[in-house]
Design a protein around this motif. Structure first.
Motif, PDB file in Angstrom:
ATOM      1  N   GLN A 575       0.832  -1.209   0.000  1.00 41.91           N
ATOM      2  CA  GLN A 575       0.000   0.000   0.000  1.00 41.91           C
ATOM      3  C   GLN A 575       0.866   1.259   0.000  1.00 41.91           C
ATOM      4  O   GLN A 575       0.584   2.220  -0.712  1.00 41.91           O
ATOM      5  CB  GLN A 575      -0.934  -0.007   1.220  1.00 41.91           C
ATOM      6  N   ILE A 576       1.939   1.234   0.790  1.00 40.18           N
ATOM      7  CA  ILE A 576       2.852   2.386   0.827  1.00 40.18           C
ATOM      8  C   ILE A 576       3.515   2.579  -0.538  1.00 40.18           C
ATOM      9  O   ILE A 576       3.659   3.711  -1.029  1.00 40.18           O
ATOM     10  CB  ILE A 576       3.915   2.185   1.925  1.00 40.18           C
ATOM     11  N   ILE A 577       3.899   1.468  -1.172  1.00 42.24           N
ATOM     12  CA  ILE A 577       4.531   1.541  -2.495  1.00 42.24           C
ATOM     13  C   ILE A 577       3.574   2.184  -3.504  1.00 42.24           C
ATOM     14  O   ILE A 577       3.959   3.078  -4.274  1.00 42.24           O
ATOM     15  CB  ILE A 577       4.969   0.137  -2.964  1.00 42.24           C
ATOM     16  N   ASP A 578       2.321   1.751  -3.494  1.00 43.07           N
ATOM     17  CA  ASP A 578       1.329   2.330  -4.411  1.00 43.07           C
ATOM     18  C   ASP A 578       1.153   3.826  -4.161  1.00 43.07           C
ATOM     19  O   ASP A 578       1.053   4.622  -5.118  1.00 43.07           O
ATOM     20  CB  ASP A 578      -0.010   1.606  -4.264  1.00 43.07           C
ATOM     21  N   GLU A 579       1.109   4.199  -2.909  1.00 44.16           N
ATOM     22  CA  GLU A 579       0.933   5.618  -2.574  1.00 44.16           C
ATOM     23  C   GLU A 579       2.124   6.451  -3.027  1.00 44.16           C
ATOM     24  O   GLU A 579       1.954   7.557  -3.561  1.00 44.16           O
ATOM     25  CB  GLU A 579       0.725   5.762  -1.064  1.00 44.16           C
ATOM     26  N   GLU A 580       3.332   5.936  -2.841  1.00 44.78           N
ATOM     27  CA  GLU A 580       4.529   6.685  -3.211  1.00 44.78           C
ATOM     28  C   GLU A 580       4.664   6.796  -4.731  1.00 44.78           C
ATOM     29  O   GLU A 580       5.110   7.827  -5.250  1.00 44.78           O
ATOM     30  CB  GLU A 580       5.781   6.022  -2.616  1.00 44.78           C
ATOM     31  N   ILE A 581       4.301   5.751  -5.442  1.00 47.73           N
ATOM     32  CA  ILE A 581       4.338   5.811  -6.916  1.00 47.73           C
ATOM     33  C   ILE A 581       3.364   6.884  -7.417  1.00 47.73           C
ATOM     34  O   ILE A 581       3.704   7.703  -8.276  1.00 47.73           O
ATOM     35  CB  ILE A 581       4.011   4.429  -7.525  1.00 47.73           C
ATOM     36  N   SER A 582       2.150   6.869  -6.873  1.00 50.40           N
ATOM     37  CA  SER A 582       1.158   7.883  -7.260  1.00 50.40           C
ATOM     38  C   SER A 582       1.626   9.286  -6.884  1.00 50.40           C
ATOM     39  O   SER A 582       1.416  10.247  -7.642  1.00 50.40           O
ATOM     40  CB  SER A 582      -0.188   7.584  -6.588  1.00 50.40           C
ATOM     41  N   LYS A 583       2.285   9.409  -5.751  1.00 49.73           N
ATOM     42  CA  LYS A 583       2.770  10.723  -5.298  1.00 49.73           C
ATOM     43  C   LYS A 583       3.808  11.287  -6.266  1.00 49.73           C
ATOM     44  O   LYS A 583       3.757  12.475  -6.642  1.00 49.73           O
ATOM     45  CB  LYS A 583       3.355  10.578  -3.895  1.00 49.73           C
ATOM     46  N   ILE A 584       4.755  10.451  -6.687  1.00 51.07           N
ATOM     47  CA  ILE A 584       5.801  10.901  -7.619  1.00 51.07           C
ATOM     48  C   ILE A 584       5.181  11.360  -8.933  1.00 51.07           C
ATOM     49  O   ILE A 584       5.507  12.431  -9.466  1.00 51.07           O
ATOM     50  CB  ILE A 584       6.826   9.772  -7.861  1.00 51.07           C
ATOM     51  N   ILE A 585       4.248  10.562  -9.460  1.00 50.42           N
ATOM     52  CA  ILE A 585       3.641  10.884 -10.757  1.00 50.42           C
ATOM     53  C   ILE A 585       2.801  12.156 -10.659  1.00 50.42           C
ATOM     54  O   ILE A 585       2.866  13.028 -11.535  1.00 50.42           O
ATOM     55  CB  ILE A 585       2.802   9.687 -11.254  1.00 50.42           C
ATOM     56  N   ASN A 586       2.019  12.291  -9.587  1.00 49.16           N
ATOM     57  CA  ASN A 586       1.159  13.481  -9.436  1.00 49.16           C
ATOM     58  C   ASN A 586       1.993  14.761  -9.274  1.00 49.16           C
ATOM     59  O   ASN A 586       1.641  15.808  -9.826  1.00 49.16           O
ATOM     60  CB  ASN A 586       0.230  13.305  -8.236  1.00 49.16           C
ATOM     61  N   GLU A 587       3.096  14.662  -8.521  1.00 43.38           N
ATOM     62  CA  GLU A 587       3.960  15.830  -8.346  1.00 43.38           C
ATOM     63  C   GLU A 587       4.546  16.296  -9.681  1.00 43.38           C
ATOM     64  O   GLU A 587       4.563  17.498  -9.980  1.00 43.38           O
ATOM     65  CB  GLU A 587       5.091  15.502  -7.364  1.00 43.38           C
ATOM     66  N   GLN A 588       5.014  15.372 -10.478  1.00 39.89           N
ATOM     67  CA  GLN A 588       5.615  15.746 -11.754  1.00 39.89           C
ATOM     68  C   GLN A 588       4.562  16.200 -12.765  1.00 39.89           C
ATOM     69  O   GLN A 588       4.866  17.032 -13.630  1.00 39.89           O
ATOM     70  CB  GLN A 588       6.422  14.562 -12.317  1.00 39.89           C
ATOM     71  N   TYR A 589       3.352  15.693 -12.646  1.00 39.57           N
ATOM     72  CA  TYR A 589       2.275  16.152 -13.534  1.00 39.57           C
ATOM     73  C   TYR A 589       1.945  17.624 -13.234  1.00 39.57           C
ATOM     74  O   TYR A 589       1.791  18.436 -14.160  1.00 39.57           O
ATOM     75  CB  TYR A 589       1.051  15.261 -13.353  1.00 39.57           C
TER      76      TYR A 589
END
Length: 632
Positions: A575-589
């Motif tokens: 769950q933490i991995i999924d959240e961190e992946i989404s966080k990286i992508i959303n920040e760069q978007y």
């Protein structure tokens, strides 16, 4: 001579075919004439009281065979050309039926015989009536057909297995091709551009065999084998061909699949035969291409309790390479692009003492490879080899050879007398993106969206420090893509989180531009999103570049996770991995959107030029944005 041999083989084939056809015809005719008609008791007594029955035989107290008189035989029986008529009348029965109670049948038979004054003979047979002669007469044709068929099949198998005469016994012989001094092999180490480290080690192996005393006088031993490992197209087989051209010793060449056969024990037999021939020709070299066909790790993906022919072949290879009585000057060269699945016993010192990595060529090596392949081409004086080498990062030697060939074809298609730089760029576009589709119908509103999408990619890659700079951007459909952009990535050995984030931001710029201009997004960013997701996932799961997960990597270099269904981390960590992946992508978007909004006018200018010209180059971006500055 070759034509006569082929003709004689064809003649033998037709002779076999005619013989088979004749025997099949006789067999089926015979079987049709000797099939008696099955009847019941009522029908039998109807023809019996008419006096048509000459004799009946009761077999095993349950089956009655009925023989008719000569004048009552059917017309077909009387004109049968294959069987003597007298033999039919005496030995062939026309009807048969089964009886339940023998005493009841016999009593009824005697009553009708006495009542109608008949002379029909009744006989009993309880013993086995088959003799060797009769069995051969009934089934001999089938046995002959079967023998001819198997002889024919074995001859074919023997022919494919090699050896004079095409005998079945040659199926266990090795299929290795022998190269020696009499063979005119023109490929040498001069023809192998780049790969300097790999060439040095391979050249040393040749020297081992040419002058072994130079190395053994100090107490050293000649290596048993060397394994060439590298991606497809990097030059592993080419190196082996160069060894065959350079070495003044016999050279056996074959593929790993040449050992594999449907018959049990054939693979091991071919390995033994190969090493026996090699020992007779010692000193020599054996080259096995694609060794993973037989060298896969034992115990993986095999059926429990099965006799694996591939494992038997591997066991024999292990024994021949480092077993008792292997003190001969025979060196085994092998090549594979799947070293991770090879058996550990095969990779240990004493078998493959050396592992030679054949990596994709670097910038200078690509330049050397271009120079080798461009020798045969008619080039314009303006062709820049340095530029071509920079345009092909990550390309293998086979890819570069394909580019040179495609450029010549493109120049010929355009009726040019020389190959120009543009032809090479078109060839690179053709190989990477696919065939250009200028006739593909695209609606004006879709074309505009594509232009802004590609302009967003180009703009962000130009403004970010670590993003790959643009070389060319186009909205002409190519392959499956409606638009595409080519970049010149920096060749680096290490990558930092900032560099990976800049690359993610540039990939998301296309969808960001769509949202800013059209207030909506489309499905055109599928390929971008796939790359972005893998990039962010590798940052978190593989490279340990995420603060929340920490310095942990779940990468398994042994490949064991392929055979298990469990993840190497808990559900909470997942769950933490999924959240961190989404966080990286959303920040760069969000970052990409902010940069594009701050430069919206230049974005529109670039998109309009792209709509007008359809293809833009690096110089066009310089005119709009100026020299690259990294304030973003």
């Amino acid at each position: 001579m070759i034509n006569k041999k082929v003709k004689s083989k064809n003649n033998f084939f037709w002779i076999y075919a005619v013989i088979l056809a004749i025997f099949l015809g006789i067999f089926f005719l015979k079987s049709s004439f000797y099939n008696p008609k099955k009847i019941n008791q009522d029908y039998f007594f109807k023809i019996f009281i008419k006096g048509d029955v000459k004799k009946i035989i009761i077999k095993h107290r349950e089956l009655v065979l009925v023989y008719l008189k000569k004048e009552n035989l059917s017309y077909t029986d009387r004109i049968n050309p294959f069987i003597n008529r007298k033999k039919i009348m005496t030995n062939s029965f026309q009807y048969e039926f089964e009886i339940g109670d023998l005493q009841f049948f016999q009593r009824k038979f005697e009553e009708y015989k006495k009542k109608y004054h008949l002379n029909t003979i009744i006989d009993f047979k309880n013993q086995q009536e088959y003799t060797i002669t009769k069995f051969f007469f009934d089934y001999g044709i089938f046995l002959i057909l079967l023998i001819i068929f198997w002889v024919f099949i074995f001859r074919k198998i023997g022919a494919t297995g090699g050896g004079p005469g095409g005998q079945i016994f040659n199926i266990g012989k090795s299929r290795a091709r022998l190269f020696d001094e009499s063979d005119n092999i023109k490929i040498t180490f001069k023809d192998v551009a780049g790969l300097e480290g790999a060439k040095e080690e391979v050249q040393e192996i040749v020297e081992f065999l040419k002058s072994p005393k130079k190395y053994t006088k100090l107490g050293g031993k000649i290596p048993k084998g060397a394994l060439l490992i590298g991606a497809p197209g990097t030059g592993k087989t080419l190196l082996a061909k160069a060894v065959a051209g350079e070495a003044k010793v016999p050279f056996f060449s074959l593929s790993g699949s040449d050992f594999v056969e449907m018959f049990v024990g054939v693979g091991a037999s071919r390995v033994r035969d190969l090493f026996e021939k090699a020992k007779d020709k010692s000193p020599c070299i054996i080259f096995i291409d694609e060794i993973d066909a037989i060298g896969r790790a034992r115990g993986k993906s095999s059926i429990a309790g099965s006799n694996d022919e591939r494992e038997n072949t591997l066991n024999q290879l292990l024994t021949e390479m480092d077993g008792f009585g292997t003190h001969t000057n025979v060196i085994v060269l092998a090549a594979t692009n799947r070293s991770d699945i090879l058996d550990k016993a095969l990779l240990r010192p004493g078998r493959f003492d050396r592992t030679i990595l054949v990596d994709p060529p670097e910038l200078n090596e690509r330049k050397e490879i271009f120079q080798v392949h461009l020798k045969k081409l008619i080039l314009s004086k303006k062709v820049d080899i340095d530029f071509l080498a920079r345009q092909t990062p990550g390309f293998s030697g086979a890819d570069i050879a394909n580019i040179c060939n495609e450029s010549a074809l493109i120049a010929a298609r355009k009726n040019r007398s020389q190959i120009e730089n543009k032809d090479f760029l078109d060839a690179i576009d053709r190989i990477i993106g696919g065939l250009e589709k200028k006739n593909k119908i695209i609606k004006p509103n879709e074309k505009k969206r594509i232009a802004y999408h590609e302009a967003g990619h180009a703009m962000i890659s130009w403004l970010l420090e670590h993003a790959a700079p643009l070389v060319k951007v186009t909205i002409v459909p190519r392959g499956k893509s409606l638009g595409s952009a080519w970049y010149l990535p920096e060749e680096r050995q290490l990558t930092t989180p900032e560099q990976m984030k800049d690359e993610i931001c540039a990939l998301l710029a296309g969808r960001s531009a769509e949202e800013i201009i059209f207030n909506s997004i489309s499905t055109g960013a599928l390929n971008d999103l796939e790359k972005v997701t893998k990039q962010a996932q590798s940052m978190v799961v593989i490279f340990g570049l995420n603060e929340k997960i920490g310095n942990i990597s779940y990468y398994d270099s042994t490949g064991q996770n392929e055979f298990t269904f469990s993840k190497p981390y808990s559900e909470k960590t997942a769950q933490i991995i999924d959240e961190e992946i989404s966080k990286i992508i959303n920040e760069q978007y969000k970052r990409a959107k902010n940069i594009l909004k701050n430069n919206e006018k230049k974005l529109s200018l670039l998109a309009n030029k792209l709509l007008e010209k359809e293809v833009l180059f690096r110089e066009d971006l310089k005119n709009i944005f100026g020299e690259r500055s990294f304030s973003c």
